[in-house]
Design an enzyme around this catalytic site. Sequence first.
Site, PDB file in Angstrom:
ATOM      1  N   SER A  96      -6.453 -11.218  -7.541  1.00 49.28           N
ATOM      2  CA  SER A  96      -6.360 -10.803  -6.134  1.00 49.28           C
ATOM      3  C   SER A  96      -7.770 -10.676  -5.585  1.00 49.28           C
ATOM      4  O   SER A  96      -8.727 -10.465  -6.343  1.00 49.28           O
ATOM      5  CB  SER A  96      -5.643  -9.453  -6.025  1.00 49.28           C
ATOM      6  OG  SER A  96      -5.811  -8.893  -4.731  1.00 49.28           O
ATOM      7  N   TYR A 109      -5.065  -0.687  -8.970  1.00 46.65           N
ATOM      8  CA  TYR A 109      -4.772  -2.080  -8.624  1.00 46.65           C
ATOM      9  C   TYR A 109      -6.018  -2.949  -8.791  1.00 46.65           C
ATOM     10  O   TYR A 109      -5.960  -4.035  -9.377  1.00 46.65           O
ATOM     11  CB  TYR A 109      -4.263  -2.154  -7.185  1.00 46.65           C
ATOM     12  CG  TYR A 109      -3.846  -3.536  -6.766  1.00 46.65           C
ATOM     13  CD1 TYR A 109      -2.653  -4.096  -7.215  1.00 46.65           C
ATOM     14  CD2 TYR A 109      -4.635  -4.282  -5.903  1.00 46.65           C
ATOM     15  CE1 TYR A 109      -2.261  -5.364  -6.834  1.00 46.65           C
ATOM     16  CE2 TYR A 109      -4.256  -5.555  -5.513  1.00 46.65           C
ATOM     17  CZ  TYR A 109      -3.068  -6.089  -5.973  1.00 46.65           C
ATOM     18  OH  TYR A 109      -2.694  -7.355  -5.590  1.00 46.65           O
ATOM     19  N   LYS A 113      -6.531  -6.122 -11.466  1.00 44.52           N
ATOM     20  CA  LYS A 113      -6.776  -7.481 -10.992  1.00 44.52           C
ATOM     21  C   LYS A 113      -8.182  -7.961 -11.356  1.00 44.52           C
ATOM     22  O   LYS A 113      -8.398  -9.159 -11.624  1.00 44.52           O
ATOM     23  CB  LYS A 113      -6.558  -7.551  -9.477  1.00 44.52           C
ATOM     24  CG  LYS A 113      -5.098  -7.375  -9.067  1.00 44.52           C
ATOM     25  CD  LYS A 113      -4.210  -8.450  -9.692  1.00 44.52           C
ATOM     26  CE  LYS A 113      -2.783  -8.388  -9.190  1.00 44.52           C
ATOM     27  NZ  LYS A 113      -1.942  -9.479  -9.741  1.00 44.52           N
ATOM     28  N   PHE A 142      -1.032 -12.990   2.015  1.00 42.96           N
ATOM     29  CA  PHE A 142      -0.068 -14.084   2.116  1.00 42.96           C
ATOM     30  C   PHE A 142       1.217 -13.597   2.765  1.00 42.96           C
ATOM     31  O   PHE A 142       1.590 -12.422   2.642  1.00 42.96           O
ATOM     32  CB  PHE A 142       0.222 -14.668   0.737  1.00 42.96           C
ATOM     33  CG  PHE A 142      -0.687 -15.802   0.368  1.00 42.96           C
ATOM     34  CD1 PHE A 142      -0.214 -17.100   0.314  1.00 42.96           C
ATOM     35  CD2 PHE A 142      -2.023 -15.568   0.113  1.00 42.96           C
ATOM     36  CE1 PHE A 142      -1.056 -18.147  -0.001  1.00 42.96           C
ATOM     37  CE2 PHE A 142      -2.878 -16.604  -0.206  1.00 42.96           C
ATOM     38  CZ  PHE A 142      -2.393 -17.909  -0.257  1.00 42.96           C
ATOM     39  N   THR A 144       4.319 -13.049   2.378  1.00 42.05           N
ATOM     40  CA  THR A 144       5.346 -12.829   1.367  1.00 42.05           C
ATOM     41  C   THR A 144       6.504 -12.017   1.968  1.00 42.05           C
ATOM     42  O   THR A 144       6.362 -11.434   3.052  1.00 42.05           O
ATOM     43  CB  THR A 144       4.759 -12.055   0.174  1.00 42.05           C
ATOM     44  OG1 THR A 144       4.298 -10.778   0.645  1.00 42.05           O
ATOM     45  CG2 THR A 144       3.584 -12.817  -0.437  1.00 42.05           C
TER      46      THR A 144
END
Length: 203
Positions: A96, A109, A113, A142, A144
């Site tokens: 990411s 997070y 990543k 994105f 999503t």
Amino acid sequence: MLRRRRRARRGAAERGARRRRGAWAAARGRARRRPRWRSAADPGRRPQASPLPSFKTIVETNLVGTYNVLRLAAARMAHNDEEPDGDRGAFVLTSSVAAFDGQAGQTAYTASKAAVHGITLVAARDLARWSIRVNTIAPGLFATPMLGKLPPDVFDTLSAAVPHPRRLGQPPEFGRLAVELLENPYLNGETIRLDGAVRVPNR
């Protein structure tokens, strides 16, 4: 008059920055999903450690899960016959942009990543003896299903934060890069950002 115009422009810029920060926070769900450092400098808060279980859960999902699939699949790939280009197999991992531009409140997070990015080159070197390549994609924002649930104004603000093209990434664009990483025999050990040149703000 000139001062008034300057103040108006400054106020508009500050309001735009606040909207972008709010949109990023909404998209990431930071307050609900990410463990945060508790600071003694926060007014009205006593110093308190972030909960370890939530950190472990995110790291186990994003990092340990990735490594587990990598090791098991590599063991099977090593028995494949070599293709004409010399490959026995190829991996495309998912990191990411948070690996490089982690926001405040995203310790777990970002750590998970960044670690996926970190193992990419090492895994490529380790698996080279079996003719297996490893590359990673680091996507930005994105379109999503998760982001599709955001209010239209937040969605528009996120799109406007991308320099060019001024929109969110589309799943087929991720797929095109993944296919290239799988098919190009000289791409190995690389993490490629796919983000429209966006850089994530602090908050």
